[in-house]
Design an enzyme around this catalytic site. Structure first.
Site, PDB file in Angstrom:
ATOM      1  N   ASP A  37      46.243  37.293  47.219  1.00  0.00           N
ATOM      2  CA  ASP A  37      45.044  36.461  47.257  1.00  0.00           C
ATOM      3  C   ASP A  37      45.252  35.318  48.255  1.00  0.00           C
ATOM      4  OD1 ASP A  37      42.535  35.974  45.021  1.00  0.00           O
ATOM      5  OD2 ASP A  37      43.035  34.317  46.364  1.00  0.00           O
ATOM      6  N   ILE A  38      44.221  35.021  49.043  1.00  0.00           N
ATOM      7  CA  ILE A  38      44.313  33.992  50.084  1.00  0.00           C
ATOM      8  C   ILE A  38      44.405  32.586  49.484  1.00  0.00           C
ATOM      9  CG2 ILE A  38      41.841  33.492  50.445  1.00  0.00           C
ATOM     10  CD1 ILE A  38      42.373  33.876  53.463  1.00  0.00           C
ATOM     11  N   ASN A  40      36.497  39.812  37.153  1.00  0.00           N
ATOM     12  CA  ASN A  40      35.346  38.941  36.932  1.00  0.00           C
ATOM     13  C   ASN A  40      34.083  39.725  37.280  1.00  0.00           C
ATOM     14  OD1 ASN A  40      36.859  36.627  36.229  1.00  0.00           O
ATOM     15  ND2 ASN A  40      37.257  36.197  38.381  1.00  0.00           N
ATOM     16  N   GLY A  56      32.425  34.009  37.363  1.00  0.00           N
ATOM     17  CA  GLY A  56      33.057  33.477  38.567  1.00  0.00           C
ATOM     18  C   GLY A  56      33.283  34.479  39.674  1.00  0.00           C
ATOM     19  N   GLN A  57      32.592  35.629  39.622  1.00  0.00           N
ATOM     20  CA  GLN A  57      32.768  36.599  40.704  1.00  0.00           C
ATOM     21  C   GLN A  57      32.181  36.037  41.993  1.00  0.00           C
ATOM     22  OE1 GLN A  57      31.268  40.617  40.031  1.00  0.00           O
ATOM     23  NE2 GLN A  57      32.161  41.353  41.955  1.00  0.00           N
ATOM     24  N   HIS A  93      37.439  43.864  42.151  1.00  0.00           N
ATOM     25  CA  HIS A  93      38.844  43.569  42.417  1.00  0.00           C
ATOM     26  C   HIS A  93      39.498  43.154  41.103  1.00  0.00           C
ATOM     27  CE1 HIS A  93      36.208  40.162  43.341  1.00  0.00           C
ATOM     28  NE2 HIS A  93      37.123  39.401  42.766  1.00  0.00           N
ATOM     29  N   LEU A  94      40.698  43.651  40.926  1.00  0.00           N
ATOM     30  CA  LEU A  94      41.484  43.335  39.738  1.00  0.00           C
ATOM     31  C   LEU A  94      42.502  42.265  40.131  1.00  0.00           C
ATOM     32  CD1 LEU A  94      42.278  43.997  36.808  1.00  0.00           C
ATOM     33  CD2 LEU A  94      43.624  45.912  37.692  1.00  0.00           C
ATOM     34  N   HIS A  95      42.347  41.063  39.553  1.00  0.00           N
ATOM     35  CA  HIS A  95      43.317  39.997  39.795  1.00  0.00           C
ATOM     36  C   HIS A  95      44.592  40.296  38.999  1.00  0.00           C
ATOM     37  CE1 HIS A  95      40.482  36.842  41.443  1.00  0.00           C
ATOM     38  NE2 HIS A  95      39.594  37.565  40.791  1.00  0.00           N
TER      39      HIS A  95
END
Ligand code: 5GP
Ligand code: ZN
Length: 114
Positions: free
Chosen positions: A30-31, A87, A93-94, A100-102
């Site tokens: 993640d950036i 999300n 909070g998407q 995407h799976l955090h």
């Protein structure tokens, strides 16, 4: 150029710190990490939200979860613990509308989440 950020990463048009790739899935750092380890596991196919999932996606989603587990375990967080999160839509909070799976690890993650 597609308007989807994560499709651009899949196509190689946008740089990302890739940590996994197979025929259907990509994972990258993640950036803006929210923990010492924060990766995103995404399908190569563009699926905007979890609401678009159907039984035909069951194998894909299962594979994504296994990739998430392998990344966390390989990074040394299997015993300490890690969190996986999807999300869905605005109240969750998407921000990027390509599922995407955090995968978060490396600090104590509070519960319930904010
Ligand atoms: P969401 O809030 O949609 O669940 O999560 C989107 C995530 O994507 C955020 O954690 C954000 O930091 C990350 N992100 C947004 N743009 C980029 C990007 O261009 N590259 C990478 N590697 N991560 C991104
Ligand atoms: Zn996309």
């Amino acid at each position: 150029m597609s308007s989807c950020l994560f499709c651009e990463i899949v196509k190689g048009n946008l740089n990302a710190d890739l940590i996994y790739e197979d025929d259907r899935i990509v994972a990258f750092k993640d950036i803006n990490p929210q923990a010492p380890f924060h990766a995103l596991v995404i399908p190569k196919d563009h699926i905007p939200t979890l609401n678009e999932l159907d039984v035909e996606h069951a194998e894909l989603i299962g594979r994504m979860l296994i990739v998430a587990k392998d990344l966390a375990v390989d990074a040394g967080y299997g015993q300490r613990g890690y969190r996986t999160i999807f999300n869905c839509n605005s109240e969750a909070g998407q921000a990027v509308y390509h599922i995407h799976l955090h995968v978060l690890a490396g600090r104590i993650l509070g519960w319930p989440p904010g």
